[in-house]
Design a protein around this motif. Structure first.
Motif, short mmCIF file in Angstrom:
data_model
loop_
_atom_site.label_atom_id
_atom_site.label_comp_id
_atom_site.label_asym_id
_atom_site.label_seq_id
_atom_site.Cartn_x
_atom_site.Cartn_y
_atom_site.Cartn_z
N THR A 196 151.87 64.08 12.70
CA THR A 196 150.46 64.06 13.06
C THR A 196 150.19 65.20 14.03
O THR A 196 150.88 65.33 15.05
CB THR A 196 150.07 62.72 13.70
OG1 THR A 196 150.30 61.67 12.75
CG2 THR A 196 148.61 62.72 14.12
N TYR A 197 149.23 66.02 13.71
CA TYR A 197 148.99 67.22 14.51
C TYR A 197 148.44 66.85 15.89
O TYR A 197 147.52 66.04 16.03
CB TYR A 197 148.00 68.16 13.80
CG TYR A 197 147.71 69.40 14.61
CD1 TYR A 197 148.66 70.41 14.71
CD2 TYR A 197 146.51 69.54 15.30
CE1 TYR A 197 148.41 71.54 15.47
CE2 TYR A 197 146.25 70.69 16.05
CZ TYR A 197 147.21 71.67 16.14
OH TYR A 197 146.96 72.78 16.90
N ASP A 198 149.03 67.47 16.92
CA ASP A 198 148.62 67.29 18.31
C ASP A 198 148.19 68.65 18.85
O ASP A 198 149.01 69.56 18.98
CB ASP A 198 149.80 66.73 19.12
CG ASP A 198 149.42 66.40 20.56
OD1 ASP A 198 148.68 67.17 21.19
OD2 ASP A 198 149.89 65.37 21.07
N ALA A 199 146.90 68.78 19.16
CA ALA A 199 146.36 70.08 19.57
C ALA A 199 146.99 70.61 20.85
O ALA A 199 147.01 71.83 21.08
CB ALA A 199 144.85 69.99 19.74
N VAL A 200 147.54 69.73 21.68
CA VAL A 200 148.18 70.16 22.93
C VAL A 200 149.65 70.48 22.69
O VAL A 200 150.11 71.60 22.95
CB VAL A 200 148.03 69.08 24.01
CG1 VAL A 200 148.82 69.46 25.27
CG2 VAL A 200 146.57 68.86 24.35
N ASN A 201 150.40 69.52 22.20
CA ASN A 201 151.85 69.70 22.07
C ASN A 201 152.26 70.60 20.90
O ASN A 201 153.40 71.10 20.87
CB ASN A 201 152.52 68.34 21.91
CG ASN A 201 152.45 67.52 23.19
OD1 ASN A 201 152.72 68.03 24.28
ND2 ASN A 201 152.07 66.25 23.07
N LEU A 204 150.37 73.35 20.05
CA LEU A 204 149.57 74.58 20.19
C LEU A 204 150.39 75.82 19.83
O LEU A 204 149.90 76.73 19.17
CB LEU A 204 149.06 74.70 21.63
CG LEU A 204 148.31 75.98 21.99
CD1 LEU A 204 147.05 76.12 21.15
CD2 LEU A 204 147.99 76.01 23.48
N TRP A 205 151.65 75.86 20.25
CA TRP A 205 152.54 76.98 19.96
C TRP A 205 153.52 76.58 18.86
O TRP A 205 154.07 75.47 18.87
CB TRP A 205 153.33 77.38 21.21
CG TRP A 205 152.49 77.93 22.32
CD1 TRP A 205 151.71 77.22 23.19
CD2 TRP A 205 152.35 79.31 22.69
NE1 TRP A 205 151.09 78.08 24.07
CE2 TRP A 205 151.46 79.36 23.80
CE3 TRP A 205 152.88 80.49 22.19
CZ2 TRP A 205 151.10 80.55 24.41
CZ3 TRP A 205 152.53 81.68 22.80
CH2 TRP A 205 151.65 81.71 23.89
N SER A 246 155.54 73.79 20.89
CA SER A 246 155.48 73.85 22.35
C SER A 246 154.03 73.74 22.82
O SER A 246 153.12 74.23 22.16
CB SER A 246 156.08 75.16 22.86
OG SER A 246 155.87 75.32 24.26
N PRO A 247 153.82 73.15 24.00
CA PRO A 247 152.47 73.12 24.56
C PRO A 247 152.13 74.38 25.35
O PRO A 247 150.96 74.64 25.64
CB PRO A 247 152.51 71.90 25.50
CG PRO A 247 153.93 71.84 25.95
CD PRO A 247 154.76 72.29 24.77
N ASN A 248 153.16 75.18 25.70
CA ASN A 248 152.93 76.31 26.61
C ASN A 248 153.66 77.60 26.25
O ASN A 248 153.55 78.59 26.96
CB ASN A 248 153.32 75.91 28.04
CG ASN A 248 154.73 75.37 28.13
OD1 ASN A 248 155.58 75.65 27.27
ND2 ASN A 248 154.99 74.57 29.15
N GLY A 249 154.42 77.60 25.17
CA GLY A 249 155.16 78.79 24.79
C GLY A 249 156.46 78.98 25.53
O GLY A 249 157.15 79.99 25.31
#
Length: 278
Positions: free
Chosen positions: A118-123, A125-126, A141-144
């Motif tokens: 399930t797609y999570d726009a935060v976790n 994102l990368w 990753s949420p932050n790269g």
């Protein structure tokens, strides 16, 4: 061409660079991001030439803007490494209709063993793809910086044979619905300085330099020149020398007797002494 690890672009110059020479479908570089339009029934994508290598390499990016599902039944945002064989490739698909993140190793455009989350726009994102000589890895990753592995697969044979023959394809598609767009950013880099912020800083630096330095240097130079041009010391010295020489030139010659006749002797009683001998 080098490994995919060396493909770096943060899209901040708002010009589609030469690495993306096979782009198609009306893509643009806007606001420091790679923008891909989703027009019903049409494919569009940022695509490199077929000249890169996935074996022993990695590539990551982020997807900050996603399209709406609208009325479509097939609306997808893709991040794929494609082989020279049509329909064969490794990558991600974000399905905007089902809201699933699909990690796939396609042959003839499909992977029966694909893993979906399930797609999570935060976790999510990368997204990152990498190969180490044994396996291929799909990471998110949420932050790269902090990565979580989501799928591992033994390296397909084509990855090791397709040296300098792979391409990166960041493409989107919708079958129906309102036209909008997706955006990709930060390919293999966390540096994300905005173009407009950079220009503002340069303008401020230029203003400070031109205002302070020139005014101080000009004032100092004028003051020093004025002081050095003063001739007071030389004028006073010349006057003193002339006066001294005049006195010294007269006195050593003695008494002037050229125009009178008299005997010079010591005055005695009864004599009247007048100027200049008194």
């Amino acid at each position: 061409m080098p490994l995919l690890t060396t493909l770096v672009d943060n899209f901040n110059d708002n010009v589609i660079g030469p690495n993306w020479g096979d782009s198609y479908g009306g893509v643009t570089e806007t606001g420091g991001r790679a923008r891909v339009p989703l027009v019903a029934g049409a494919y569009a994508g940022y695509q490199t030439g077929r000249a890169w290598t996935l074996a022993g390499a990695s590539i990551y990016l982020k997807t900050p803007t996603l399209p709406a599902a609208s009325t479509g039944t097939d609306v997808g945002v893709h991040f794929m490494i494609t082989s020279p064989v049509e329909g064969t490739g490794i990558g991600f698909k974000i399905n905007r209709v089902t809201n699933k993140l699909r990690m796939q190793s396609n042959v003839d455009y499909f992977d029966a063993g694909a893993v979906e989350l399930t797609y999570d726009a935060v976790n999510h994102l990368w997204l990152r793809l990498r190969e180490d000589g044994t396996n291929v890895y799909w990471d998110t990753s949420p932050n790269g910086s902090t990565w979580t592995n989501r799928r591992t697969l033994a390296t397909p044979a084509w990855v090791t044979t397709a040296i300098d023959q792979c391409a990166v394809d960041l493409f989107c598609y919708r079958d129906a619905g309102v036209t909008d767009y997706a955006e990709y950013d930060n390919v293999n880099t966390l540096a994300d300085g905005a173009v407009h912020n950079g220009a503002a800083v340069l303008t401020a630096d230029s203003s400070l330099t031109s205002t302070g330095a020139v005014a101080v240097i000009s004032a100092a130079a004028l003051t020093a020149d004025s002081a050095l041009d003063t001739n007071g010391h030389l004028a006073a010295h010349a006057s003193a020398d002339l006066t001294g020489e005049s006195d010294l030139g007269v006195e050593p010659a003695g008494s002037d007797t050229g125009d009178i006749d008299f005997a010079v002797s010591k005055p005695t009683t009864g004599w009247v002494v007048s100027a200049p001998w008194r």
